[in-house]
Design a protein around this motif. Sequence first.
Motif, PDB file in Angstrom:
ATOM      1  N   ALA A   1       0.784  -1.256  -0.006  1.00 44.70           N
ATOM      2  CA  ALA A   1      -0.178   0.186  -0.130  1.00 44.70           C
ATOM      3  C   ALA A   1       0.812   1.286   0.040  1.00 44.70           C
ATOM      4  N   SER A   2       1.800   1.303   0.699  1.00 47.97           N
ATOM      5  CA  SER A   2       2.966   2.301   0.697  1.00 47.97           C
ATOM      6  C   SER A   2       3.916   2.542  -0.478  1.00 47.97           C
ATOM      7  N   HIS A   3       4.002   1.467  -1.237  1.00 50.41           N
ATOM      8  CA  HIS A   3       5.130   1.631  -2.130  1.00 50.41           C
ATOM      9  C   HIS A   3       4.976   1.056  -3.662  1.00 50.41           C
ATOM     10  N   ILE A   4       3.657   0.504  -3.747  1.00 48.18           N
ATOM     11  CA  ILE A   4       3.237  -0.030  -5.175  1.00 48.18           C
ATOM     12  C   ILE A   4       3.463   0.811  -6.206  1.00 48.18           C
ATOM     13  N   GLN A   5       3.283   2.296  -6.074  1.00 52.11           N
ATOM     14  CA  GLN A   5       3.410   3.104  -7.205  1.00 52.11           C
ATOM     15  C   GLN A   5       5.044   3.264  -7.362  1.00 52.11           C
ATOM     16  N   GLY A   6       6.033   2.857  -6.696  1.00 53.91           N
ATOM     17  CA  GLY A   6       7.144   3.026  -6.955  1.00 53.91           C
ATOM     18  C   GLY A   6       7.942   1.775  -7.152  1.00 53.91           C
ATOM     19  N   SER A   7       6.989   0.919  -7.147  1.00 57.97           N
ATOM     20  CA  SER A   7       7.674  -0.437  -7.678  1.00 57.97           C
ATOM     21  C   SER A   7       7.957  -0.613  -9.165  1.00 57.97           C
ATOM     22  N   PRO A   8       9.049  -1.130  -9.929  1.00 56.47           N
ATOM     23  CA  PRO A   8       9.255  -1.262 -10.999  1.00 56.47           C
ATOM     24  C   PRO A   8       8.363  -2.357 -11.669  1.00 56.47           C
ATOM     25  N   ASP A   9       7.817  -1.872 -12.910  1.00 60.06           N
ATOM     26  CA  ASP A   9       6.991  -2.911 -13.646  1.00 60.06           C
ATOM     27  C   ASP A   9       7.595  -3.009 -14.952  1.00 60.06           C
ATOM     28  N   GLY A  10       7.664  -4.272 -15.346  1.00 56.77           N
ATOM     29  CA  GLY A  10       8.441  -4.731 -16.638  1.00 56.77           C
ATOM     30  C   GLY A  10       9.602  -5.615 -16.240  1.00 56.77           C
ATOM     31  N   PRO A  11      10.009  -6.396 -17.158  1.00 60.89           N
ATOM     32  CA  PRO A  11      11.180  -7.199 -16.878  1.00 60.89           C
ATOM     33  C   PRO A  11      12.391  -6.644 -16.319  1.00 60.89           C
ATOM     34  N   TRP A  12      13.060  -6.966 -15.521  1.00 57.12           N
ATOM     35  CA  TRP A  12      14.166  -6.471 -14.596  1.00 57.12           C
ATOM     36  C   TRP A  12      14.975  -7.431 -13.941  1.00 57.12           C
TER      37      TRP A  12
END
Length: 375
Positions: free
Chosen positions: A351-362
């Motif tokens: 809830a705190s960090h989902i918007q800062g989680s990288p999305d895509g292959p890494w």
Amino acid sequence: MKGEKCVMGQGVGSQAVKARAIVQSRDRLKQKGEFPNNGLRSPEAEEGGCGVTGFACNIKVKGRHIFAPSVQMHNRGNGKGGGIAAVGLDAQQLGVDQETLKSDFLLQIAFIDPGVVQDLEEEFIRPHFRVDHEAWLETVGDYREVPGLEMEPPRVKRYFVRVLPQVLGRFQEEVGLSELEPEEAEEEFVCQNTFQINMRYYSSLGEKRAFVLSHGRDMMILKIVGYAEHVTQYYCIEDLKAHIWIAHQRYPTRGRVWHPGGAHPFIGLDEALVHNGDFANYFAVSQYLRQRNIFPLFLTDTEVSALMFDLLHRVYHYPLEYIIEALAPTTEMDFDKLPEKRKGIYRRIQASHIQGSPDGPWFFIIARNLSKQGA
């Protein structure tokens, strides 16, 4: 930010206060100048496929042993960016004693234009730091002696430094960090000083003239426009010893690299991070950081990854498990199988960090110095 306060406040209320103070202290950096592209990644900075490699050993290993694996992944780069990081160095080889290597910040600056050395030192080094040792890195006589190296790498100068006590005290008072222990405040001063060097000599100028390669303790980074193996050859580090070596071959298929600043690894504080992959949500991650007064300057996925790791580790003091969950949230069946207590913790982290989680292959390799924790 409410959820973030909740996660940070689990039994560590004083740390939550310190973390908010650090974030707020960086607000003054907004006044230092315009930031590139307002957080948007330009086409010139976009990533493609890359190659990463690394190893760690309980004895110190010479740099020549990172050369061979770098060559083996030569086809994962296209000569537009190569870099190497070493952690757990040999004090004698660097001209210092073991205590200096352990306690001093090893500030390593790449001078694309050697003509700015004096100005940079007079503004950002001499007034702020006790310099215990400084030296130019050795290089080959002519970069063209290195087969395949087409662009001259920057000259690199190394400084072993500690923040002067009077400077540190004034910094804590002026930016509201009196709650921090001196060591914590010193780390933040080093990071903010590096940001200001990069703003002045890299980001805010059309011509890139200098930038900080690394500033951590007992670690160093070198990077060039070329291949990773060229780093070991040009800077004559085949015999340099370290416990950990990582390397990166850059392959920006959709962009170009016209200076070494965009190459990997990137720094947090005592960490070096290399990355393979591509973030679909680079802008969202950048905005997440900007909301916390952290301003990416090099416009690459890898830079924001290193900044995110530093935020979670050094500022928020998350254990490694929580850092991993913030960066790569557990979902679906994997989440359902977790114990209820861990589900509760992970929900709050997400809830705190989902918007800062990288999305895509890494994929990351992180080399870091944990000497503060007795490692």
